[in-house]
Write an enzyme that holds these catalytic residues in place. Structure first.
Site, short mmCIF file in Angstrom:
data_model
loop_
_atom_site.label_atom_id
_atom_site.label_comp_id
_atom_site.label_asym_id
_atom_site.label_seq_id
_atom_site.Cartn_x
_atom_site.Cartn_y
_atom_site.Cartn_z
CG ASP A 39 42.44 50.58 39.60
OD1 ASP A 39 41.83 49.99 38.69
OD2 ASP A 39 42.71 50.03 40.69
CD GLU B 269 42.24 44.19 38.86
OE1 GLU B 269 42.30 42.95 38.85
OE2 GLU B 269 43.26 44.92 38.91
#
Length: 406
Positions: A79, A144
């Site tokens: 991500d 994250e």
């Protein structure tokens, strides 16, 4: 086992990942692209969607090559943060354009580049040595850059529930300040956040004697939080540091004294503290400051309340000499630099992994992460792949000898 040329080329792998618009919490095709890279290398790949009420679902990936130990985990995230004003980008943020020896794109440095380099390193390792004398796993999250609730913590729990255990972990976050080989992260400071609210009495700005301005108390209390310093640092960590990050009174009128004032703060703390001991020290400072300074003469002490974040991040330090030595030696051999062993910077998902095995962090140069025109030098991709390959060779050689002796 042999690999196709593309699986050995970190630039090609990174381009595939950048072209996936995986802004947290969207998977964007990035985990599918990674699975397509790992499966031909012999990895068993599983996709895990994690859920929690009040948060978006997050897709994660776990892949393993080999069935026995020693077991090395590579951890990271696909991500990425939002691109910001796309018009400000020199090249499309999800285009993976190459210009003047640089690849442009969101996630190039943080941290799709690290993932691409580790995949390429594994491909080169298996082409040169065959299957490792142990196991390699990829633990990759899509959460994250977000709240980190449905990502690494839940993926670790899922893996442990299936019997997975690890001997060491490498997180591919961008750790180097200036050049590849500058720095290995061997720990991280803890992080604790809170919201301080001071209560006053609302009133007309022209009649202050009928009101109590909470801004006065907020200034008093926030000053007490920031001064004096909490400590002078330790042998392994910087001094603990508290910053007030937002101040708000929720008051649109210039002639109204507000009823309350709030401030949010964050403290990054070293190994002199735990979250609980730090909370106690903060409350002690606030109590003393509130009692010493009423909002106005002949008034009661400052009335306040404090709310803590639910998930403080603990401080940790990795003490695995074998893991650190293997990585340091690989970096020196490939780059010619002796890396600094550091605990600086913010938090990372290593804070979750440290409860399961020793963990260190090493990746690309972080100068453009989260910026417009995030980019990485193609030469750095090749160098990092070389470092990861040399690390794999050293780690499995040392760990294999240790296990054989045992």
């Amino acid at each position: 086992m042999t690999s196709t040329p593309s699986l050995s080329d970190p630039a090609d792998l990174l381009a595939r990942l950048i072209r996936c618009p995986s802004v947290t919490p969207a998977e964007g095709g990035a985990l599918s692209a990674l699975a397509a890279m790992l499966s031909p290398l012999g990895f068993s790949v599983e996709r895990v969607t994690a859920r929690e009420d009040g948060t978006p679902d997050v897709e994660n990936l776990y892949a393993r090559l080999g069935n026995d130990g020693p077991h090395l985990m590579f951890a990271g995230h696909t991500d990425v943060v939002p691109v910001g004003d796309e018009a400000q980008w020199t090249h499309p943020p999800f285009g993976a354009a190459v210009a003047d020896g640089m690849m442009y794109g969101r996630g190039a440095v943080d941290m799709k580049g690290g993932i691409a380099c580790f995949v390429a390193a594994v491909a080169r390792y298996t082409a040169r040595h065959g299957a490792p004398s142990g196991s390699i796993s990829f633990l990759i999250t899509g959460d994250e850059e977000g709240p980190a609730i449905n990502g690494t913590p839940k993926l670790l729990d899922w893996a442990v529930s299936r019997g997975e255990r690890w001997d060491a972990a490498l997180v591919g976050e961008p750790t180097n300040p200036q050049a590849l080989g500058d720095m290995i992260k061997i720990g991280r400071r803890g992080s604790l956040s809170g919201t301080l609210t001071v209560h006053g009495i609302q009133g007309h700005a022209a009649y202050p004697h009928l009101a109590d301005n909470p801004v006065r108390g907020l200034l008093l209390l926030t000053t007490a939080l920031m001064d004096p310093p909490f400590d002078a640092g330790t042998s392994d960590f910087q001094p603990s540091n508290l910053e007030v990050t937002t101040v708000d009174v929720g008051n649109p009128a210039v002639n109204v004294i507000p009823a309350r004032a709030t401030a949010r703060f964050n403290i990054r703390f070293n190994d002199r503290w735990s979250a609980d001991s730090l909370k106690a020290a903060i409350v002690d400072r606030l109590e003393k400051a509130a009692a010493a300074g009423p909002l106005r003469p002949d008034r009661d002490p400052v009335r306040y309340e404090i709310a803590w974040t639910e998930r403080p991040s603990p401080v940790f330090l990795t003490r695995s000499n074998q893991l650190i030595a293997s990585l340091s030696s690989a970096i020196a051999a490939v780059t010619g630099r002796e890396p600094t062993l550091s605990t600086t910077g913010g938090t990372s998902d290593a804070r979750f992994i440290k409860d399961h095995c020793p963990v260190v962090e090493f990746g690309l140069v972080g100068q453009t992460m989260h910026m417009v025109d995030e980019r990485v030098a193609l030469s750095d991709l090749e160098t990092l792949t070389g470092v990861y390959l040399a690390f794999l060779e050293r780690w499995f050689d040392q760990e294999g000898s240790t296990h054989a002796a045992a």
